[in-house]
Design an enzyme around this catalytic site. Sequence first.
Site, PDB file in Angstrom:
ATOM      1  CB  SER A 289      -0.944  -0.068   1.197  1.00 36.07           C
ATOM      2  OG  SER A 289      -2.126   0.587   0.878  1.00 36.07           O
ATOM      3  CG  HIS A 430      -5.823  -2.456   0.603  1.00 32.00           C
ATOM      4  ND1 HIS A 430      -5.002  -2.302  -0.484  1.00 32.00           N
ATOM      5  CD2 HIS A 430      -5.329  -1.626   1.567  1.00 32.00           C
ATOM      6  CE1 HIS A 430      -4.065  -1.420  -0.198  1.00 32.00           C
ATOM      7  NE2 HIS A 430      -4.236  -0.998   1.038  1.00 32.00           N
TER       8      HIS A 430
HETATM    9  C1  GCU Z   1      -5.485   4.703   1.639  1.00 32.05           C
HETATM   10  C2  GCU Z   1      -4.947   5.472   0.461  1.00 32.05           C
HETATM   11  C3  GCU Z   1      -4.082   4.611  -0.447  1.00 32.05           C
HETATM   12  C4  GCU Z   1      -3.073   3.846   0.353  1.00 32.05           C
HETATM   13  C5  GCU Z   1      -3.743   3.110   1.478  1.00 32.05           C
HETATM   14  C6  GCU Z   1      -2.781   2.415   2.438  1.00 32.05           C
HETATM   15  O1  GCU Z   1      -6.441   3.802   1.208  1.00 32.05           O
HETATM   16  O2  GCU Z   1      -6.027   5.996  -0.247  1.00 32.05           O
HETATM   17  O3  GCU Z   1      -3.410   5.412  -1.391  1.00 32.05           O
HETATM   18  O4  GCU Z   1      -2.342   2.984  -0.468  1.00 32.05           O
HETATM   19  O5  GCU Z   1      -4.450   4.033   2.277  1.00 32.05           O
HETATM   20  O6  GCU Z   1      -1.646   2.759   2.520  1.00 32.05           O
HETATM   21  O7  GCU Z   1      -3.245   1.555   3.159  1.00 32.05           O
END
Ligand code: GCU
Length: 455
Positions: A289, A430
Amino acid sequence: MATVNSRRRAAENKAERRGHGIARALLCAACALTMATAAPAQTNPDEDRQPVMPARLPDPLLFANGTRVATPAQWPRRRKELLQLFTAQMYGRMPGPPAQMRFRVYDLDRHALGGKATREQVSVLFLGQEDGPRIDLLVYVPNSMPNQAKRPPVILGLNFWGNETINPDPGIRISDRWVESGPSSYLDLSCVKNHRATEACRGIDATRWPVEKILDAGYALATAYRGDVDPDRRDGYAESIRSAWPELAQVGDNFSTIAAWSWAMSRALDYLEQDRLVDGRHVVAFGWSRLGKAAIWAGATDPRFAAVISNESGAGGAKVFHDVHGETVELLNTRFPYWFCRNFRQYNGRDAEMSFDQNEVLALIAPRPLYIASAIQDENADPQGEFLGALAASRVYRFLGSPGLPANVWPGVNQPLLGPVSYHVRSGVHSVTDFDWEQYLRFCDAYVKGAARPR
Ligand code: GCU
């Protein structure tokens, strides 16, 4: 050109995704019966969308003056141009490695994890001072190596919530830094009290860090807490290592948080290069992420990284902005205005018109091995856009003589494409799962272990 086989496979994938969709629709119908007054069930309308290469995606093989990069020998010149462009417009400037930096090992246990590993913990004192900016690096080294190999390659990645969260090992020093608390969709953070970790935080994120599996495969694992580098808050500047370089703050290409995380990964690599327990010439930059965004920029800026693994890095990571789905430049700059430099804000609302894009950042890693992974329900990260990033960057790999990505159509869910550029889209949301790690270890076995040093 798509071959008959690839077209057939695309049709099969679509059917498979439909099946997936039908199962979820049935499930949602079932929830609707029991939750008649609840909010409508979330669906993922994008799942059947095949990735389409945007017609105006910037071409990394064109110099800024419009002439074509004609031979691999000209690539370093173009690479430099791209590094300058992305530094100025997106990630901001970074300081060099500080001359005063030193390392202080505060733990060495040769019988950690029931004898499976040697655990090292070391403070990387960026300015040489005990009470100055530092990261605490946790390193697990396997005690026995497959095939009598001597020193293991290393997978290095920052962690989200503190070193103690990655494994219940009681020997891990508990972070004394600010930690986020309250509701998180990623993890139950109720162990965090007054923004400080407690004993109860040990191992809370262990499922995302299968340490034993990594060690058994013959890799060392090194990690540090993102909050050691930057607390990841709008008001976090004073607590960030960025504040040690005030001259890099008041400029449009200011030292950003993502760049700070990448920079800290390079400093951890400085330590691993001289650590006699590991093979510091084969260190893989890994991140999930936002930390995947940082791993990509670390691999792009620091050619000593032998490979990069980006797990669902999304916007500002592997996803191409020209595929305007999921998180956009404006959303990124609004939710996390400190992640990228101020100059990047001028691109708000202009995702499809930008003269640069993330396929070019990925190309900066070429020809070193690169793994991009998505999750099918991770709409915010735009899985299709992440695949397009890998596919478009792969052109530069091929230009430099590497086969790159071994296919040109989006693979089916849970059907990894393994190559010097690897890709998968797995089922689910995610996160980082065992499935992801199994693929990363196969990738490292194939392209990192025993490979010649990349430079
Ligand atoms: C949020 C953000 C993303 C990121 C994510 C994370 O969802 O919008 O850009 O990758 O956090 O780091 O968990």
